[in-house]
Design a protein around this motif. Structure first.
Motif, PDB file in Angstrom:
ATOM      1  N   LYS A 103       0.708  -1.097   0.092  1.00 26.70           N
ATOM      2  CA  LYS A 103       0.022   0.036   0.031  1.00 26.70           C
ATOM      3  C   LYS A 103       0.960   1.357   0.064  1.00 26.70           C
ATOM      4  O   LYS A 103       0.303   2.145  -0.489  1.00 26.70           O
ATOM      5  CB  LYS A 103      -1.110   0.011   1.364  1.00 26.70           C
ATOM      6  CG  LYS A 103      -2.257  -0.787   1.244  1.00 26.70           C
ATOM      7  CD  LYS A 103      -3.209   0.108   0.384  1.00 26.70           C
ATOM      8  CE  LYS A 103      -4.438  -1.078   0.323  1.00 26.70           C
ATOM      9  NZ  LYS A 103      -5.459  -0.421  -0.511  1.00 26.70           N
ATOM     10  N   SER A 131      -1.051  13.262  -1.211  1.00 22.12           N
ATOM     11  CA  SER A 131      -2.460  12.985  -1.070  1.00 22.12           C
ATOM     12  C   SER A 131      -2.836  11.485  -1.137  1.00 22.12           C
ATOM     13  O   SER A 131      -3.592  10.777  -0.459  1.00 22.12           O
ATOM     14  CB  SER A 131      -3.262  13.633  -2.240  1.00 22.12           C
ATOM     15  OG  SER A 131      -2.793  13.364  -3.525  1.00 22.12           O
ATOM     16  N   ASP A 132      -1.917  10.771  -2.068  1.00 23.68           N
ATOM     17  CA  ASP A 132      -1.684   9.341  -1.831  1.00 23.68           C
ATOM     18  C   ASP A 132      -1.502   8.599  -0.538  1.00 23.68           C
ATOM     19  O   ASP A 132      -1.933   7.780  -0.026  1.00 23.68           O
ATOM     20  CB  ASP A 132      -0.795   8.776  -2.685  1.00 23.68           C
ATOM     21  CG  ASP A 132      -1.268   8.957  -4.269  1.00 23.68           C
ATOM     22  OD1 ASP A 132      -2.478   9.411  -4.663  1.00 23.68           O
ATOM     23  OD2 ASP A 132      -0.426   8.788  -5.164  1.00 23.68           O
ATOM     24  N   ALA A 171      -2.059  10.034   2.468  1.00 24.81           N
ATOM     25  CA  ALA A 171      -3.138  10.308   3.398  1.00 24.81           C
ATOM     26  C   ALA A 171      -4.370   9.257   2.824  1.00 24.81           C
ATOM     27  O   ALA A 171      -4.707   8.541   3.862  1.00 24.81           O
ATOM     28  CB  ALA A 171      -3.774  11.777   3.005  1.00 24.81           C
ATOM     29  N   LYS A 172      -4.605   9.080   1.780  1.00 22.89           N
ATOM     30  CA  LYS A 172      -5.386   7.875   1.456  1.00 22.89           C
ATOM     31  C   LYS A 172      -4.978   6.774   1.937  1.00 22.89           C
ATOM     32  O   LYS A 172      -5.853   5.811   2.413  1.00 22.89           O
ATOM     33  CB  LYS A 172      -5.760   7.619   0.009  1.00 22.89           C
ATOM     34  CG  LYS A 172      -6.368   9.050  -0.569  1.00 22.89           C
ATOM     35  CD  LYS A 172      -6.579   8.780  -2.322  1.00 22.89           C
ATOM     36  CE  LYS A 172      -6.713  10.008  -2.822  1.00 22.89           C
ATOM     37  NZ  LYS A 172      -6.640  10.019  -4.428  1.00 22.89           N
ATOM     38  N   ALA A 173      -3.593   6.140   1.638  1.00 25.16           N
ATOM     39  CA  ALA A 173      -3.160   4.924   2.226  1.00 25.16           C
ATOM     40  C   ALA A 173      -3.046   4.731   3.846  1.00 25.16           C
ATOM     41  O   ALA A 173      -3.587   3.657   4.110  1.00 25.16           O
ATOM     42  CB  ALA A 173      -1.806   4.812   1.930  1.00 25.16           C
ATOM     43  N   VAL A 226      -5.525   5.895   5.585  1.00 26.81           N
ATOM     44  CA  VAL A 226      -6.752   5.956   6.010  1.00 26.81           C
ATOM     45  C   VAL A 226      -7.499   4.416   5.597  1.00 26.81           C
ATOM     46  O   VAL A 226      -7.928   3.693   6.301  1.00 26.81           O
ATOM     47  CB  VAL A 226      -7.890   6.827   5.093  1.00 26.81           C
ATOM     48  CG1 VAL A 226      -9.404   6.319   5.355  1.00 26.81           C
ATOM     49  CG2 VAL A 226      -7.523   8.308   5.681  1.00 26.81           C
ATOM     50  N   GLU A 227      -6.884   3.902   4.539  1.00 27.45           N
ATOM     51  CA  GLU A 227      -7.308   2.765   3.725  1.00 27.45           C
ATOM     52  C   GLU A 227      -6.645   1.422   4.680  1.00 27.45           C
ATOM     53  O   GLU A 227      -7.351   0.405   4.842  1.00 27.45           O
ATOM     54  CB  GLU A 227      -6.634   2.437   2.358  1.00 27.45           C
ATOM     55  CG  GLU A 227      -7.563   3.237   1.457  1.00 27.45           C
ATOM     56  CD  GLU A 227      -7.070   3.361  -0.082  1.00 27.45           C
ATOM     57  OE1 GLU A 227      -6.026   2.543  -0.020  1.00 27.45           O
ATOM     58  OE2 GLU A 227      -7.619   4.020  -0.773  1.00 27.45           O
ATOM     59  N   TYR A 260      -0.556  11.989  10.670  1.00 27.61           N
ATOM     60  CA  TYR A 260      -1.793  12.134   9.676  1.00 27.61           C
ATOM     61  C   TYR A 260      -2.235  13.613   9.741  1.00 27.61           C
ATOM     62  O   TYR A 260      -2.461  14.280   8.861  1.00 27.61           O
ATOM     63  CB  TYR A 260      -2.839  11.160  10.072  1.00 27.61           C
ATOM     64  CG  TYR A 260      -4.057  11.473   9.161  1.00 27.61           C
ATOM     65  CD1 TYR A 260      -4.071  10.968   7.851  1.00 27.61           C
ATOM     66  CD2 TYR A 260      -5.151  11.716   9.738  1.00 27.61           C
ATOM     67  CE1 TYR A 260      -4.965  10.949   7.091  1.00 27.61           C
ATOM     68  CE2 TYR A 260      -6.491  11.872   8.792  1.00 27.61           C
ATOM     69  CZ  TYR A 260      -6.252  11.622   7.687  1.00 27.61           C
ATOM     70  OH  TYR A 260      -7.145  11.524   6.707  1.00 27.61           O
ATOM     71  N   LYS A 284      -2.487  16.175   6.665  1.00 24.39           N
ATOM     72  CA  LYS A 284      -3.757  17.029   6.348  1.00 24.39           C
ATOM     73  C   LYS A 284      -3.500  18.580   6.251  1.00 24.39           C
ATOM     74  O   LYS A 284      -4.005  19.259   5.314  1.00 24.39           O
ATOM     75  CB  LYS A 284      -4.869  16.907   7.430  1.00 24.39           C
ATOM     76  CG  LYS A 284      -5.329  15.307   7.271  1.00 24.39           C
ATOM     77  CD  LYS A 284      -6.863  15.281   8.091  1.00 24.39           C
ATOM     78  CE  LYS A 284      -6.616  15.621   9.399  1.00 24.39           C
ATOM     79  NZ  LYS A 284      -7.786  15.493  10.238  1.00 24.39           N
TER      80      LYS A 284
END
Length: 197
Positions: free
Chosen positions: A133, A141-142, A144-146, A148-149, A160, A164
């Motif tokens: 991941k 931004s990737d 941040a998504k990773a 969360v995922e 985090y 942000k």
């Protein structure tokens, strides 16, 4: 003899000045400053325009090019690049990230700064451990998504939060710059209207 483009332009400017009663300076005449009209001067208009005006403007512009960002802006930019996950966090620099966090005193007090320091130590080890991941991320931004995922938002809550804030900063900066630009434009229009009246 045919005139060059420069000579033709000079002729156009001269005729415009004559038509509108605008005084044309003779560059080889002595220059007298507004403060001392009576004093004789060894300075000519050509020297005054070149040294006192043109060189000063060039110096100001060069200084602005040398120092486009103040210290806080530089610290923020360097901290943001240190969080960039490209190439397995090749730019990771804990010191710069800590400096970035200190730019947000409302979010990071002394206790939060200490906890962020501990989180960053384990964060970089975890990120480089080979989790698919986090291996091919292309930007913050990737990241941040990773986070969360993979449900690592709580584990790395301060990291985090900083991610942000880093994502929000360019938008906030652009919004402020647009607001100031609009204010400047309105101010100029008002000034022009007052001048016309």
């Amino acid at each position: 003899m045919r005139k060059t483009g420069w000579e033709s332009l000079l002729d156009d400017v001269s005729s415009f000045c004559h038509m509108h009663d605008i005084m044309i300076l003779k560059m080889d005449e002595s220059y007298f400053s507004e403060k001392s009209k009576r004093k004789s001067s060894d300075i000519f208009y050509s020297h005054h325009l070149r040294v006192d005006i043109f060189y000063v403007v060039i110096d100001v512009q060069l200084q602005e090019l040398k120092d486009p960002f103040d210290v806080v802006s530089s610290d923020m930019l360097l901290g943001m690049t240190s969080l960039n996950p490209v190439n397995s966090f090749a730019n990771f620099d804990k010191g710069r990230i800590m400096t970035l966090a200190k730019c947000y005193p409302n979010e990071f007090d002394e206790v939060h700064i200490r906890d962020l320091s501990y989180q960053l130590d384990t964060f970089i080890i975890h990120m480089r451990a080979g989790n698919p991941k986090f291996s091919n991320l292309q930007g913050i931004s990737d990241l941040a998504k990773a986070l969360v995922e993979t449900n690592l938002v709580e584990t790395y809550s301060y990291v985090y939060l900083l991610v942000k804030l880093t994502l929000i900063l360019p938008v906030a900066t652009a919004t402020v710059e647009r607001a100031f630009s609009s204010m400047k434009q309105i101010n100029n229009e008002e000034r022009n209207n007052m001048g016309n009246q």
